[in-house]
Design a protein around this motif. Structure first.
Motif, PDB file in Angstrom:
ATOM      1  N   ASP A 284       0.869  -1.178   0.000  1.00 43.57           N
ATOM      2  CA  ASP A 284       0.000   0.000   0.000  1.00 43.57           C
ATOM      3  C   ASP A 284       0.904   1.226   0.000  1.00 43.57           C
ATOM      4  OD1 ASP A 284      -2.071  -1.765   0.167  1.00 43.57           O
ATOM      5  OD2 ASP A 284      -2.582  -1.344   2.250  1.00 43.57           O
ATOM      6  N   ILE A 285       0.952   1.922  -1.128  1.00 41.91           N
ATOM      7  CA  ILE A 285       1.922   3.001  -1.320  1.00 41.91           C
ATOM      8  C   ILE A 285       1.247   4.352  -1.112  1.00 41.91           C
ATOM      9  CG2 ILE A 285       3.651   3.977  -2.862  1.00 41.91           C
ATOM     10  CD1 ILE A 285       4.130   1.059  -2.049  1.00 41.91           C
ATOM     11  N   GLY A 286       1.767   5.126  -0.159  1.00 40.10           N
ATOM     12  CA  GLY A 286       1.292   6.489   0.033  1.00 40.10           C
ATOM     13  C   GLY A 286       1.941   7.422  -0.979  1.00 40.10           C
ATOM     14  N   ILE A 287       1.134   8.272  -1.592  1.00 37.00           N
ATOM     15  CA  ILE A 287       1.624   9.228  -2.593  1.00 37.00           C
ATOM     16  C   ILE A 287       1.408  10.629  -2.029  1.00 37.00           C
ATOM     17  CG2 ILE A 287       1.459  10.047  -4.957  1.00 37.00           C
ATOM     18  CD1 ILE A 287       2.319   7.154  -4.787  1.00 37.00           C
ATOM     19  N   ALA A 288       2.490  11.338  -1.730  1.00 39.20           N
ATOM     20  CA  ALA A 288       2.382  12.686  -1.160  1.00 39.20           C
ATOM     21  C   ALA A 288       1.834  13.653  -2.214  1.00 39.20           C
ATOM     22  CB  ALA A 288       3.738  13.163  -0.661  1.00 39.20           C
ATOM     23  N   ILE A 289       0.777  14.368  -1.851  1.00 43.51           N
ATOM     24  CA  ILE A 289       0.100  15.288  -2.773  1.00 43.51           C
ATOM     25  C   ILE A 289      -0.115  16.617  -2.050  1.00 43.51           C
ATOM     26  CG2 ILE A 289      -2.011  15.744  -4.088  1.00 43.51           C
ATOM     27  CD1 ILE A 289      -2.358  12.728  -4.376  1.00 43.51           C
ATOM     28  N   GLY A 290       0.225  17.700  -2.711  1.00 38.69           N
ATOM     29  CA  GLY A 290      -0.043  19.031  -2.166  1.00 38.69           C
ATOM     30  C   GLY A 290      -1.496  19.384  -2.371  1.00 38.69           C
ATOM     31  N   GLY A 291      -2.227  19.607  -1.250  1.00 38.56           N
ATOM     32  CA  GLY A 291      -3.640  19.939  -1.344  1.00 38.56           C
ATOM     33  C   GLY A 291      -3.925  21.370  -0.970  1.00 38.56           C
ATOM     34  N   GLY A 292      -5.245  21.697  -0.928  1.00 40.06           N
ATOM     35  CA  GLY A 292      -5.629  23.056  -0.602  1.00 40.06           C
ATOM     36  C   GLY A 292      -5.253  23.464   0.811  1.00 40.06           C
ATOM     37  N   LYS A 293      -5.141  22.521   1.727  1.00 36.30           N
ATOM     38  CA  LYS A 293      -4.836  22.829   3.117  1.00 36.30           C
ATOM     39  C   LYS A 293      -3.453  22.339   3.535  1.00 36.30           C
ATOM     40  CE  LYS A 293      -8.814  24.686   4.036  1.00 36.30           C
ATOM     41  NZ  LYS A 293      -8.937  26.092   4.408  1.00 36.30           N
ATOM     42  N   GLY A 294      -2.655  21.882   2.585  1.00 37.33           N
ATOM     43  CA  GLY A 294      -1.330  21.388   2.937  1.00 37.33           C
ATOM     44  C   GLY A 294      -1.080  20.022   2.339  1.00 37.33           C
ATOM     45  N   LEU A 295       0.073  19.459   2.682  1.00 36.48           N
ATOM     46  CA  LEU A 295       0.481  18.167   2.144  1.00 36.48           C
ATOM     47  C   LEU A 295      -0.341  17.048   2.766  1.00 36.48           C
ATOM     48  CD1 LEU A 295       2.686  16.767   0.331  1.00 36.48           C
ATOM     49  CD2 LEU A 295       3.913  16.355   2.460  1.00 36.48           C
ATOM     50  N   VAL A 296      -0.885  16.184   1.930  1.00 38.18           N
ATOM     51  CA  VAL A 296      -1.575  14.981   2.387  1.00 38.18           C
ATOM     52  C   VAL A 296      -0.970  13.783   1.682  1.00 38.18           C
ATOM     53  CG1 VAL A 296      -3.751  16.115   2.961  1.00 38.18           C
ATOM     54  CG2 VAL A 296      -3.380  15.319   0.640  1.00 38.18           C
ATOM     55  N   VAL A 297      -1.114  12.612   2.312  1.00 32.77           N
ATOM     56  CA  VAL A 297      -0.514  11.396   1.747  1.00 32.77           C
ATOM     57  C   VAL A 297      -1.587  10.318   1.650  1.00 32.77           C
ATOM     58  CG1 VAL A 297       1.410   9.761   1.889  1.00 32.77           C
ATOM     59  CG2 VAL A 297       1.654  12.053   2.860  1.00 32.77           C
ATOM     60  N   PRO A 298      -2.455  10.379   0.647  1.00 33.02           N
ATOM     61  CA  PRO A 298      -3.436   9.307   0.451  1.00 33.02           C
ATOM     62  C   PRO A 298      -2.734   8.029   0.013  1.00 33.02           C
ATOM     63  CG  PRO A 298      -3.508  10.847  -1.381  1.00 33.02           C
ATOM     64  CD  PRO A 298      -2.588  11.443  -0.372  1.00 33.02           C
ATOM     65  N   VAL A 299      -3.348   6.908   0.318  1.00 33.64           N
ATOM     66  CA  VAL A 299      -2.726   5.602   0.106  1.00 33.64           C
ATOM     67  C   VAL A 299      -3.370   4.887  -1.077  1.00 33.64           C
ATOM     68  CG1 VAL A 299      -2.228   3.361   1.149  1.00 33.64           C
ATOM     69  CG2 VAL A 299      -2.158   5.435   2.549  1.00 33.64           C
ATOM     70  N   VAL A 300      -2.539   4.463  -2.025  1.00 34.38           N
ATOM     71  CA  VAL A 300      -2.984   3.621  -3.144  1.00 34.38           C
ATOM     72  C   VAL A 300      -2.741   2.180  -2.708  1.00 34.38           C
ATOM     73  CG1 VAL A 300      -2.718   3.062  -5.582  1.00 34.38           C
ATOM     74  CG2 VAL A 300      -2.359   5.416  -4.790  1.00 34.38           C
ATOM     75  N   ARG A 301      -3.806   1.423  -2.549  1.00 36.38           N
ATOM     76  CA  ARG A 301      -3.707   0.106  -1.932  1.00 36.38           C
ATOM     77  C   ARG A 301      -3.541  -1.011  -2.967  1.00 36.38           C
ATOM     78  NH1 ARG A 301      -4.848   1.699   3.165  1.00 36.38           N
ATOM     79  NH2 ARG A 301      -6.214   3.512   3.318  1.00 36.38           N
ATOM     80  N   ASN A 302      -2.779  -2.041  -2.554  1.00 32.22           N
ATOM     81  CA  ASN A 302      -2.539  -3.217  -3.386  1.00 32.22           C
ATOM     82  C   ASN A 302      -1.985  -2.833  -4.752  1.00 32.22           C
ATOM     83  OD1 ASN A 302      -3.584  -5.094  -1.412  1.00 32.22           O
ATOM     84  ND2 ASN A 302      -5.645  -4.414  -1.997  1.00 32.22           N
ATOM     85  N   VAL A 303      -0.938  -2.010  -4.735  1.00 33.75           N
ATOM     86  CA  VAL A 303      -0.342  -1.544  -5.991  1.00 33.75           C
ATOM     87  C   VAL A 303       0.192  -2.717  -6.805  1.00 33.75           C
ATOM     88  CG1 VAL A 303       1.496  -0.105  -6.967  1.00 33.75           C
ATOM     89  CG2 VAL A 303       0.218   0.698  -4.992  1.00 33.75           C
ATOM     90  N   GLU A 304       0.599  -3.787  -6.139  1.00 35.00           N
ATOM     91  CA  GLU A 304       1.134  -4.956  -6.857  1.00 35.00           C
ATOM     92  C   GLU A 304       0.112  -5.595  -7.768  1.00 35.00           C
ATOM     93  OE1 GLU A 304      -0.748  -6.667  -3.139  1.00 35.00           O
ATOM     94  OE2 GLU A 304       0.330  -4.842  -3.721  1.00 35.00           O
TER      95      GLU A 304
END
Length: 432
Positions: free
Chosen positions: A295-315
């Motif tokens: 499960d890979i977290g991808i750091a993304i700059g959002g409207g309120k700051g940096l968030v790291v949503p998780v892309v699950r089961n990337v394999e």
């Protein structure tokens, strides 16, 4: 009146920060319309109107905090006015009696200021009722309420009025105080630094957002509890760039999403994590937990700051699946629609500072993870290739890892696997 309360937004969340009010006091709203953004420790959510009617008594202005269950506004139930007007049926009129309200006795405790307040009077004329968001903008631009035409219900001055006034070229009135002598310079005392009379040396104090407070706490936790170390390498991005250029149009036509660099790195990371499972593990007490999923977290700059949503089961995902997931998260982050569950979990993180121009950095691990990969800007640099000096598009890679669980040899080999995979993308398909 129907109370608008802060909803329960998570088991462990007891306090929220009020974000932007999406409706102004006096507006008519339909049941289910979003009234206000609220920020939690993990994400932003919207509070809907519980019933149709006029929004009344905004009790908590933007940027202030409230507890779960607190009443932050009220709604006066009413059908929609004829013609779709949002003005209340009986907006309070500005009367001399209201303008001449007695002032509190000298030294007495001032009464609390309601959310919309009336600006100070001058020359006996009553000023418009100024909404909190509008007052902040007035202060930022050095304006007075009477300078800006008010268009809100009951003569209220709205944030949109100030924005329109500034956008149309409106400016603060010139100060009438005479300029000090001495060439326009002011010295506070002998030996003090000289400051130009028109310089701005004010300070502004704002509460730290809930998301920013959580980010700060987690970063400090990582620095204090883990043995962090960073190793570097560089990668020739030429092969991936050529592959993207060759297939970008076909990819978009078939999958409806652009082929970016992140899907290549996500796939390369999964391959490296398979070879070096300690980087995908975490420490729990005196045990090491090895995860056999990615499960890979991808750091993304959002409207309120940096968030790291998780892309699950990337394999288990294709390149198109990864790109779609990242694109969806990017849009949600820009609109402050990231859900708390989107940020939970994660076994490894990728952070791309290159989109902001970063040439090199040392990213911080997101606990309890044991590693994070930092990507950086692509720059043309002279490189020695087969005895020849050639210009190649190069990117620095940085792997920060927890040395308690990951040895230096594993970390260096992990990063080299990323480099070899990106420089020869066919490995992703041949599994070699």
């Amino acid at each position: 009146m129907v109370e608008v309360k802060v909803p329960q937004v998570g088991e462990s969340i007891s306090e929220v920060q009020i974000g932007q009010w999406l409706k102004q006091e006096g507006d008519w709203v339909a049941a289910g319309d979003d009234l206000v953004d609220i920020e939690t420790e993990k994400a932003s959510v919207q509070v809907p109107a519980p019933e149709a009617g006029f929004l009344r008594n905004i009790r908590v202005p933007a940027d202030e905090f409230a507890a779960v269950g607190d009443t932050i506004a009220e709604i006066e139930p009413a059908p929609q006015p004829a013609g779709g007007s949002t003005a209340p049926p009986s907006a309070p009129a500005a009367t001399p009696e209201r303008a001449a309200a007695p002032e509190p006795a000298r030294g007495a405790e001032p009464a609390p200021t309601p959310a919309p307040h009336r600006a100070a009077e001058s020359n006996g004329a009553e000023e418009p009722i100024v909404m909190p968001a509008a007052q902040r903008l007035l202060s930022e631009h050095g304006l007075r309420a009477e300078q800006v035409p008010a268009s809100g219900p009951g003569g209220r001055l709205l944030k949109e009025d100030v924005v329109a006034f500034v956008g149309a070229g409106g400016a603060a009135a010139a100060p009438s105080a005479p300029a000090p002598a001495g060439g326009g310079l002011v010295a506070a005392a002998s030996g003090a630094s000289l400051v130009t009379a028109g310089s701005q040396r004010g300070e502004e104090v704002k509460p730290m957002s809930m998301i920013r407070r959580t980010i700060a706490a987690r970063l400090v936790e990582a620095q204090q509890t883990a043995a962090l170390l960073t190793t570097f390498n560089e990668v020739d991005m030429g092969p991936v760039m050529e592959l993207r250029k060759k297939y970008k149009d076909v990819f978009v036509e078939k999958h409806g999403v652009k082929l970016g660099f992140m899907s290549f790195f996500a796939k390369a990371v999964v391959e490296a994590l398979r070879r070096f499972p300690a980087v995908n593990a975490e420490i729990r007490g005196n045990h090491v937990v090895y995860r056999h999923y990615y499960d890979i977290g991808i750091a993304i700059g959002g409207g309120k700051g940096l968030v790291v949503p998780v892309v699950r089961n990337v394999e288990q995902m294709s390149f198109a699946d990864i790109e779609r997931a990242i694109a969806d998260y990017g849009r949600a982050a820009a609109e402050n629609r990231i859900n708390p569950q989107d940020l939970e979990g994660g076994t490894f993180t990728i952070s791309n500072g290159g989109v902001y121009g970063s040439l090199l950095s040392t990213p911080i691990v997101n606990p309890p993870q044991s590693g994070i990969l930092g990507l950086h800007a692509i720059q043309d640099r002279p490189m020695a290739v087969n005895g020849q000096v050639v210009i190649r598009p190069m990117m620095y890679l940085a792997l920060t890892y927890d040395h308690r669980i990951v040895d230096g040899r594993e970390a260096v080999s992990f990063l080299r696997t990323i480099k070899e995979t990106i420089e020869d993308p066919a490995r992703l398909f041949l599994e070699v």
